[in-house]
Structures are given as C-alpha cells and as structure tokens.
Design a protein around this motif. Sequence first.
Motif: not given
Length: 221
Positions: A86-104, A66-74
């Motif tokens: 288009e990605t169909t894989v075994a785990g859950r993939l999420r991608l989100s706009h965020a500054d890593i400094q605020g990750v919780t 279950d993977a979350l990717g975060v990046d500052l660039r909107a």
Amino acid sequence: MAEPGHRPDSPSPGVAIHQPEKGFRYGSESFWVAGFALEGGVPHTAIDLGTGSGIVAALLAFRGVDALGVDLRAEWAPYWRYTLLETTVAGRLRLSHADIQGVTGKFDLAISNPPFFPAGSGPIASDPWRAAARTESSASLADFIRVGLRVADRLCLVIPASRVEEAVRSAEPSRRVQVGSQRTLLEFGGRAEPDAQVAESDPRVLGWYAAFNARPPAQRR
C-alpha cells in the motif's frame, strides 16, 4: 486494507504503515531521527537497523531514498506485506527479516531507533511487541553503532538521553541534539556541529515533521 489484528496508519502521503492492533506504536522519535538525518543531506541509499514497523525506512523512501529496513522479529512479515503493498513513494522501500549483526553491503546512511533499555534492565513490558521495542535482545547499543559505522558513511541514532555516555564510548559523534529531557539524537561520520538542546515544540523539531508532510502529534488530534 487491513486484516483483523492489523492497525493501518498513514503518517505521510503515500505511506501506509501496518502495525499490530494492540502493542507498541511508533512514536515521534521516528520523525525526529529521519528529519535529523536529512539535515546532513538526502542520501541515495539507507539502511534502518531494527526497523520494526518500517516507519523510518518508509519516511526516507518518501523523500526518494532507496531504503532497506531490517529487523530480527519475523512476526513483522505479515504487516510488512501490507505496508509494502500500500505504500507508494518516490524511493524504493524494502523490509527484511535479519539480525543486524549479519548485515552486509554499503549504504550512504545507517539509521536506527534502537531499543531503549539495555538487556536485563528497565521495566519489562508484558506485551511481547512492546518488550522487543523497548529492551535489547540480540544486539546492544554498541552493536548498533559498530554495525552502522561498518556498513555506512554516516550513522544517525535516537536514544535515551541517559545512554549518551554509553554511546560515545563506542565512537565520537559529529552532531548531538537533545530533544526535551529524555531523548538525544546522535550522528556519527557527518559534518561537525556544536551540541544543541531543543524543546519538542522548537521550529527545528517541527521542521523534521514537515520534511515528510507530517503533522506533530498535537496537531493530529
């Protein structure tokens, strides 16, 4: 599926990565750091700090994470939409706009291929995508390490070999593998192992590609 200006790529079965047609491309380091991380065990959850195209998060999701990717660039959002569609894989993939400094939150693994150069140093790329991938903006290498160790039990990074001394001032790595002369993989918080140095053609490195049913660059030509 691709709109004008999009360049789709399928590095692993079921993974579709959309990137700008021109600009910075993900490289071998993505496979190295993901494969290196899996040597310490397949986590249930992971966060990719500064995910860019989402390639590292997608590779982990290919392995059931279950993977979350975060990046500052909107600006990545339109590309992520197609990648997720288009990605169909075994785990859950999420991608989100965020500054890593605020990750919780709390994850089994934090992972990153952070920008190569400290802010104000290194060659400045004219292409904004390449510049963002190569040179720090809102977060330093120390910030990536601090945030990674705050939100996860293990942290894996791939960085220029020239910045290892800088990294270890923040925390002592449990594992260190230098690939060729220019890149070093570091793990913090995992099992301790002796330092190693390998060539890009080493069986260990080739195994990192094989973990995702991917081929090394020389075999894709």
